[in-house]
Design an enzyme around this catalytic site. Sequence first.
Site, mmCIF file in Angstrom:
data_model
loop_
_atom_site.group_PDB
_atom_site.id
_atom_site.type_symbol
_atom_site.label_atom_id
_atom_site.label_comp_id
_atom_site.label_asym_id
_atom_site.label_seq_id
_atom_site.Cartn_x
_atom_site.Cartn_y
_atom_site.Cartn_z
ATOM 1 N N ARG A 51 26.627 -19.386 -28.256
ATOM 2 C CA ARG A 51 27.267 -19.734 -29.529
ATOM 3 C C ARG A 51 26.372 -20.548 -30.453
ATOM 4 O O ARG A 51 26.239 -20.242 -31.645
ATOM 5 C CB ARG A 51 28.543 -20.557 -29.290
ATOM 6 C CG ARG A 51 29.751 -19.751 -28.952
ATOM 7 C CD ARG A 51 30.601 -20.540 -27.986
ATOM 8 N NE ARG A 51 29.899 -20.604 -26.723
ATOM 9 C CZ ARG A 51 29.965 -19.646 -25.796
ATOM 10 N NH1 ARG A 51 30.744 -18.638 -25.963
ATOM 11 N NH2 ARG A 51 29.246 -19.719 -24.673
ATOM 12 N N THR A 52 25.790 -21.612 -29.915
ATOM 13 C CA THR A 52 25.085 -22.554 -30.799
ATOM 14 C C THR A 52 23.878 -21.871 -31.441
ATOM 15 O O THR A 52 23.680 -21.940 -32.658
ATOM 16 C CB THR A 52 24.653 -23.795 -30.002
ATOM 17 O OG1 THR A 52 25.789 -24.284 -29.287
ATOM 18 C CG2 THR A 52 24.117 -24.874 -30.913
ATOM 19 N N LYS A 80 2.596 -23.473 -20.012
ATOM 20 C CA LYS A 80 1.184 -23.817 -19.745
ATOM 21 C C LYS A 80 1.005 -25.316 -19.652
ATOM 22 O O LYS A 80 -0.130 -25.800 -19.522
ATOM 23 C CB LYS A 80 0.292 -23.268 -20.866
ATOM 24 C CG LYS A 80 0.360 -21.769 -21.033
ATOM 25 C CD LYS A 80 -0.493 -21.366 -22.249
ATOM 26 C CE LYS A 80 0.004 -20.072 -22.845
ATOM 27 N NZ LYS A 80 -0.461 -19.896 -24.220
ATOM 28 N N ARG A 101 17.620 -27.434 -28.706
ATOM 29 C CA ARG A 101 18.420 -27.792 -27.518
ATOM 30 C C ARG A 101 17.446 -28.077 -26.387
ATOM 31 O O ARG A 101 16.483 -27.336 -26.178
ATOM 32 C CB ARG A 101 19.354 -26.645 -27.122
ATOM 33 C CG ARG A 101 20.035 -26.895 -25.783
ATOM 34 C CD ARG A 101 21.124 -25.896 -25.497
ATOM 35 N NE ARG A 101 22.281 -26.132 -26.338
ATOM 36 C CZ ARG A 101 23.448 -25.484 -26.192
ATOM 37 N NH1 ARG A 101 23.583 -24.574 -25.248
ATOM 38 N NH2 ARG A 101 24.459 -25.759 -26.979
ATOM 39 N N HIS A 129 26.178 -33.469 -28.667
ATOM 40 C CA HIS A 129 26.180 -32.108 -29.226
ATOM 41 C C HIS A 129 26.869 -32.208 -30.588
ATOM 42 O O HIS A 129 28.002 -31.753 -30.777
ATOM 43 C CB HIS A 129 26.929 -31.176 -28.278
ATOM 44 C CG HIS A 129 26.726 -29.710 -28.524
ATOM 45 N ND1 HIS A 129 26.143 -29.213 -29.684
ATOM 46 C CD2 HIS A 129 27.036 -28.626 -27.765
ATOM 47 C CE1 HIS A 129 26.109 -27.893 -29.599
ATOM 48 N NE2 HIS A 129 26.640 -27.508 -28.448
HETATM 49 N N1 CP Z 1 29.542 -24.584 -27.075
HETATM 50 C C1 CP Z 1 28.249 -24.299 -26.808
HETATM 51 O O1 CP Z 1 27.361 -25.161 -26.943
HETATM 52 O O2 CP Z 1 28.043 -23.034 -26.366
HETATM 53 P P1 CP Z 1 26.613 -22.423 -26.029
HETATM 54 O O3 CP Z 1 26.090 -23.176 -24.807
HETATM 55 O O4 CP Z 1 26.849 -20.975 -25.754
HETATM 56 O O5 CP Z 1 25.712 -22.669 -27.203
#
Ligand code: CP
Length: 302
Positions: A51-52, A80, A101, A129
């Site tokens: 999603r993100t 590396k 991320r 998040h």
């Molecule tokens: N909600 C969320 O962070 O989903 P993903 O891990 O799929 O990005």
Amino acid sequence: MVYKSLVSISDYGREDYLDILDKAESFEQNPNRRLLEGKVVATLFFEPSTRTRLSFETAVNRLGGRVIGFADASCSSVTKGECLKDTIRIVGNYADLIIMRHPLEGAARYASEISTVPIINAGDGANQHPSQTLLDLYSIRKTQGRLDHLNIMMIGDLKYGRTVHSLLMAMSHFNPTFQFVAPDALRLPKEYVRFLSEKGIPFQEYTDYMPYIEQADIIYMTRVQKERFLDPIEYERNKNAYVLTNEALQHTKDTVKVLHPLPRINEIPLDVDDNPKAYYFTQARNGLYVRQAIIAKVLQLL
Ligand code: CP
């Protein structure tokens, strides 16, 4: 012009949240606006995501920008031995914005301190998040008509669930009451308990949701985060801690909505998806508009 990264939800305040939600409403009306014409956005995902990453990339595309990056660090020079500092410095030469991320808590803050372009934290370990939180706020306001004075029940992995940590910090601006439901091993970390206590925000901690579910305006389900457990036996012991059924939802307010950051494993059975109280798929769609608004805010495009 000095741009401000979005690393922690506490980097922004109540007025910023409301500004982003209002902008997101306008993007929901019209998502195709070429505000990023000529700009390049890097998405660096050192951890898996559906999603993100895809909603951020869709947001950039719908704003007329271009995306570079990786969905898997094994495709990058990290394999590396390149350090995060060098990766960020290099990508900052190519892109106008970095969305990252990373599994390490604090990685996004570190990146923001060394980067020449703004950073949006797309999740750092069990820490924060913030873009998920803003789409959660958007979903809560959209379904309840307000953010103030709501009863929020959070169920599941409150220890490792970074979306829980960011959301409770953001909601602290809106006079909430919290009900935290978790097994002993996955209770809310002490720093968040202290945070709420210092702010005078009412909350209760339970191990069973059923006696209290009727009070909830929002039920925020979470997955038990297998990837964060050091001991696999501990995961096995807790993985089936809670399942939210249609039968349980019969005992809730008519107006309650079930949110979940997703992915889900078994904590919400598939037959709940057709229940009008289930909102998690629309919540995920809202992520596109909210992430467009976040990008516009960070790059001061609106
Ligand atoms: N909600 C969320 O962070 O989903 P993903 O891990 O799929 O990005």
